[in-house]
Design an enzyme around this catalytic site. Structure first.
Site, mmCIF file in Angstrom:
data_model
loop_
_atom_site.group_PDB
_atom_site.id
_atom_site.type_symbol
_atom_site.label_atom_id
_atom_site.label_comp_id
_atom_site.label_asym_id
_atom_site.label_seq_id
_atom_site.Cartn_x
_atom_site.Cartn_y
_atom_site.Cartn_z
ATOM 1 N N ARG A 207 1.375 -1.085 0.161
ATOM 2 C CA ARG A 207 -0.037 -0.290 -0.120
ATOM 3 C C ARG A 207 0.389 1.252 0.131
ATOM 4 O O ARG A 207 2.169 1.484 0.623
ATOM 5 C CB ARG A 207 -1.347 0.111 1.237
ATOM 6 C CG ARG A 207 -1.784 -0.730 1.602
ATOM 7 C CD ARG A 207 -3.083 -1.132 2.735
ATOM 8 N NE ARG A 207 -3.678 -2.249 2.806
ATOM 9 C CZ ARG A 207 -3.292 -3.356 3.602
ATOM 10 N NH1 ARG A 207 -2.818 -3.487 4.201
ATOM 11 N NH2 ARG A 207 -4.536 -3.900 3.061
ATOM 12 N N LYS A 233 -1.742 -2.563 8.449
ATOM 13 C CA LYS A 233 -3.370 -1.513 8.526
ATOM 14 C C LYS A 233 -3.895 -2.403 10.031
ATOM 15 O O LYS A 233 -2.980 -3.711 9.741
ATOM 16 C CB LYS A 233 -4.505 -2.305 7.896
ATOM 17 C CG LYS A 233 -4.289 -1.359 6.710
ATOM 18 C CD LYS A 233 -6.305 -1.327 6.459
ATOM 19 C CE LYS A 233 -6.340 -0.245 4.972
ATOM 20 N NZ LYS A 233 -8.092 -0.816 3.763
ATOM 21 N N HIS A 307 -2.134 2.657 -5.608
ATOM 22 C CA HIS A 307 -3.495 1.882 -5.182
ATOM 23 C C HIS A 307 -4.034 0.618 -6.092
ATOM 24 O O HIS A 307 -4.223 -1.094 -5.552
ATOM 25 C CB HIS A 307 -4.523 1.583 -3.960
ATOM 26 C CG HIS A 307 -5.637 0.866 -3.633
ATOM 27 N ND1 HIS A 307 -4.987 0.507 -2.602
ATOM 28 C CD2 HIS A 307 -6.397 0.220 -3.553
ATOM 29 C CE1 HIS A 307 -5.931 -0.495 -1.968
ATOM 30 N NE2 HIS A 307 -6.629 -0.562 -2.619
ATOM 31 N N ARG A 310 -1.237 -2.014 -7.089
ATOM 32 C CA ARG A 310 -1.531 -2.964 -6.050
ATOM 33 C C ARG A 310 -2.884 -4.107 -6.735
ATOM 34 O O ARG A 310 -2.488 -5.385 -7.268
ATOM 35 C CB ARG A 310 -2.632 -2.025 -4.719
ATOM 36 C CG ARG A 310 -2.764 -3.351 -3.477
ATOM 37 C CD ARG A 310 -2.537 -2.830 -2.335
ATOM 38 N NE ARG A 310 -3.391 -2.960 -0.786
ATOM 39 C CZ ARG A 310 -2.827 -4.500 -0.367
ATOM 40 N NH1 ARG A 310 -1.677 -4.643 -0.106
ATOM 41 N NH2 ARG A 310 -3.909 -4.679 0.493
ATOM 42 N N HIS A 333 -4.467 -8.416 3.332
ATOM 43 C CA HIS A 333 -5.822 -8.579 3.579
ATOM 44 C C HIS A 333 -6.280 -9.388 4.847
ATOM 45 O O HIS A 333 -5.819 -10.572 5.208
ATOM 46 C CB HIS A 333 -6.865 -9.233 2.535
ATOM 47 C CG HIS A 333 -6.755 -8.382 1.074
ATOM 48 N ND1 HIS A 333 -6.712 -8.298 0.049
ATOM 49 C CD2 HIS A 333 -6.875 -6.912 0.922
ATOM 50 C CE1 HIS A 333 -6.477 -7.546 -0.691
ATOM 51 N NE2 HIS A 333 -6.141 -6.744 -0.309
ATOM 52 N N TYR A 342 -10.796 -10.054 -6.924
ATOM 53 C CA TYR A 342 -9.767 -10.185 -7.684
ATOM 54 C C TYR A 342 -10.378 -11.780 -8.386
ATOM 55 O O TYR A 342 -10.098 -11.399 -9.745
ATOM 56 C CB TYR A 342 -8.536 -10.188 -7.733
ATOM 57 C CG TYR A 342 -7.883 -9.216 -6.661
ATOM 58 C CD1 TYR A 342 -8.457 -7.714 -7.492
ATOM 59 C CD2 TYR A 342 -8.082 -9.265 -5.366
ATOM 60 C CE1 TYR A 342 -7.704 -6.279 -6.961
ATOM 61 C CE2 TYR A 342 -7.299 -7.888 -4.753
ATOM 62 C CZ TYR A 342 -7.205 -6.405 -5.581
ATOM 63 O OH TYR A 342 -6.830 -5.670 -5.014
#
Length: 361
Positions: A207, A233, A307, A310, A333, A342
């Site tokens: 990210r 995150k 992004h 990514r 994730h 995806y």
């Protein structure tokens, strides 16, 4: 007004935003710091609250007077987009004395309010009002009343925009092409930096907030290659192996990375800007825009952002037959459902391939 800085754990520009908020809202940020939320998370809350409290100030509304109608008016005001004022520290050189000094300047720029941006602002305010009710500052949560009275937007999931392998290669080659047009006698350190950044995006799916947060010691040599330690995150750490292409680009940058005149607070930063301070998210995005334009990518790729690079890695991995769980781990994730979007991209591309056969047989 509270002391400055508000917290030594936060960047100066975020401190300057937070000290303008009411004291009870500042307490909310102290709780976030105590809970060890990441700097980027705290900064996002500060930016979202800044829009909201600027609106309250213009309307002459106090914290205790906020209602669901106030919230409705605020969200309608920023529905299409909004102007954001940011304060940045810049270096100035006195032409007479040659002395370098730092000064804060205001810069205004327009931001589109994307679907994700709208949801983040609602989420930020929900967290704030829950905190204020829980701590007895407010008697009721106006955000709950707002949610009850608002029509829910349709849950439309967009297929992520991504580059094909050929387009990604064109983007990387555009770095050299762009700088060659500048007619410099030799390769600059920031040309090498930008190539390393693009290859890190495309080969690790990192990210942009994770990239700008990298320090020099985030790169851990491992025999003939290296691993990058990424703080994701929720302060979740993951370690990703660098392939030879990305590692060679990064080593080339490290050889040329400036070491002189780097401010003490920025000496650990991996990627520096031309002012020799830690590179910002906007700095990375601005650099990318130059190379997207230089690469002359097709319309669907003309708005490629960090992004979306990514997205590109995730799509290329799945197209290559990689396991969904492996892709989830690489991207960091927390939920496999996030990664599964995806697979819809792969299905969509497969459908288009079959459609192109129409009329050929």
């Amino acid at each position: 007004m509270s002391r400055f800085p508000f917290s030594r754990r936060l960047p100066a520009n975020v401190n300057r935003i937070i000290i303008r908020f009411p004291e009870d809202v500042q307490e909310f940020f102290l709780e976030m710091i105590s809970a060890e939320r990441s700097q980027q998370t705290i900064a996002n809350y500060a930016y979202d609250f800044s829009l909201f409290f600027d609106f309250l100030e213009k309307e002459g509304i106090d914290l205790e007077e906020i209602t669901s109608r106030t919230l409705r008016r605020f969200f309608r005001r920023i529905e299409i987009g909004y102007e954001r004022t940011v304060r940045v520290k810049v270096k100035r050189t006195d032409p007479a004395t040659g002395e370098v000094c730092e000064d804060w300047v205001e810069r205004k720029h327009f931001r589109e309010n994307t679907r994700a941006g709208k949801e983040r602002k609602r989420s930020s305010l929900r967290s704030l009002f829950r905190y204020l009710v829980k701590n007895g500052v407010l008697e009721k949560d106006p955000m709950e009343e707002y949610a009850d009275a608002t029509l829910k937007a349709r849950n439309r999931k967009k297929v992520p925009v991504f580059l094909t392998r050929e387009e990604a290669l064109r983007l990387v080659k555009a770095v050299e092409a762009y700088h060659r047009k500048q007619k410099r006698r030799k390769c600059t350190w920031y040309e090498v930096r930008d190539r390393a950044i693009l290859l890190l995006f495309l080969n690790t799916g990192i990210r942009v907030s994770e990239l700008v947060g990298l320090n020099q010691n985030s790169i851990q040599p491992d025999r003939d290659t290296a691993r990058v330690v990424v703080m994701g995150k929720g302060d979740k750490e993951r370690m990703l192996k660098l392939n030879q292409t990305a590692y060679e680009a990064l080593r080339e940058y490290m050889k040329l990375r400036p070491t002189e005149n780097v401010p003490p607070d920025h000496q650990d930063a991996l990627f520096l800007n031309k002012n020799r301070t830690r590179m910002s998210r906007k700095g990375v995005s601005d650099a990318l825009k130059k190379y997207v334009q230089e690469a002359n990518l097709p319309p669907k790729a003309a708005t490629i952002s960090p992004h979306k690079l990514r997205h590109t890695l995730a799509t290329l991995l799945l197209s290559n037959g990689e396991n969904l769980r492996v892709v989830q781990e690489i991207l960091g994730h927390s939920s496999i459902q996030t990664t599964q979007i995806y697979t819809h991209v792969i299905d969509s591309e497969r459908d288009k391939a079959l459609d192109r056969l129409d009329g050929m047989l």
